[in-house]
Design an enzyme around this catalytic site. Structure first.
Site, PDB file in Angstrom:
ATOM      1  N   LYS A 121      35.810  13.326  27.829  1.00  0.00           N
ATOM      2  CA  LYS A 121      36.470  13.313  29.138  1.00  0.00           C
ATOM      3  C   LYS A 121      35.632  12.556  30.163  1.00  0.00           C
ATOM      4  O   LYS A 121      36.149  11.705  30.894  1.00  0.00           O
ATOM      5  CB  LYS A 121      36.712  14.742  29.629  1.00  0.00           C
ATOM      6  CG  LYS A 121      37.490  14.815  30.945  1.00  0.00           C
ATOM      7  CD  LYS A 121      37.315  16.156  31.637  1.00  0.00           C
ATOM      8  CE  LYS A 121      35.971  16.239  32.329  1.00  0.00           C
ATOM      9  NZ  LYS A 121      35.827  17.453  33.171  1.00  0.00           N
ATOM     10  N   ASP A 139      41.432  16.695  31.901  1.00  0.00           N
ATOM     11  CA  ASP A 139      40.711  17.833  32.476  1.00  0.00           C
ATOM     12  C   ASP A 139      41.640  19.039  32.501  1.00  0.00           C
ATOM     13  O   ASP A 139      42.728  19.016  31.922  1.00  0.00           O
ATOM     14  CB  ASP A 139      40.177  17.483  33.871  1.00  0.00           C
ATOM     15  CG  ASP A 139      41.289  17.337  34.899  1.00  0.00           C
ATOM     16  OD1 ASP A 139      42.489  17.334  34.519  1.00  0.00           O
ATOM     17  OD2 ASP A 139      40.963  17.217  36.098  1.00  0.00           O
TER      18      ASP A 139
END
Length: 223
Positions: A121, A139
């Site tokens: 991420k 997220d």
């Protein structure tokens, strides 16, 4: 699950709601962005932005983070959750940059994820925001929104959510879609108190309909 036509409509609607969605972590260069994203793990962007002005005035280059005792860096970021672990990872990343990359961040996700403290991420955010590469960083907001709407399955892993979005969204729109989904989740479809009654996507949202029906005002809300 939503079909492609419905997903396109969802993305167009969210784009109209948040046309100016962007990365809200304050930074002046790719290195500062990397530090900010590492600090933002399990923490709000707003809190990180309260800490980084002083941090970035004190520390400019990877060498600066290694020039002080780890305890001093910990004190500088103490108001942020997991500050001990984050201080450790920041120093480890800086050491790797100095040793292997001449102090410069690599630009690709595959190279970024090799650095300590940088997962998929974080690497996607850096590659997209700092270097303009198409990427979708999943997220908590992106995961929550896509599962509530039915773009992804409840049981999907973070990686499966990312792959689904990469398949369903045109490549040239990946980065914008990432930011718009975050804004939609952060400011509208919140975790604890989503704004279902005023949501233009309520008719498509399985979670929204469930919530409204449980309150007994689903029909009234759509009149």
């Amino acid at each position: 699950m939503l079909n492609q036509k419905q997903i396109d409509y969802v993305m167009e609607t969210i784009a109209r709601m948040f046309p100016d969605a962007h990365c809200e972590l304050n930074h002046r260069n790719p290195f500062e962005l990397a530090i900010a994203v590492m600090l933002s793990a399990q923490c709000t962007d707003a809190l990180v932005n309260r800490v980084t002005p002083a941090l970035f005035e004190k520390y400019h280059e990877p060498e600066d983070y290694l020039a002080v005792p780890v305890e001093e860096l910990q004190r500088d970021i103490r108001s942020i959750g997991l500050f001990r672990t984050k201080a450790k990872h920041i120093r480890q990343m800086c050491a790797c940059l100095i040793e292997d990359d001449n102090g410069q961040l690599p630009e690709t996700r595959d190279e970024l994820v090799k650095l300590p403290g940088i997962g998929r991420k974080t690497a996607n955010v850096i590659a997209s925001v700092a270097f303009g590469q198409p990427a979708i960083a999943v997220d908590t907001h992106v995961e929550r929104v896509t599962k509530r709407l039915g773009i992804c399955r409840w049981k999907d892993s973070v990686l499966e959510v990312e792959k689904t979005l990469m398949k369903r969204v045109p490549r040239e729109k990946w980065s914008l879609t990432h930011h718009r989904l975050i804004f939609f989740g952060r400011y509208h479809c919140k975790a604890a108190n989503p704004n279902c009654p005023e949501c233009p996507l309520l008719d498509l949202c399985r979670e929204g309909q469930k919530r409204m029906k449980s309150r007994g005002d689903f029909i009234a809300a759509r009149k």
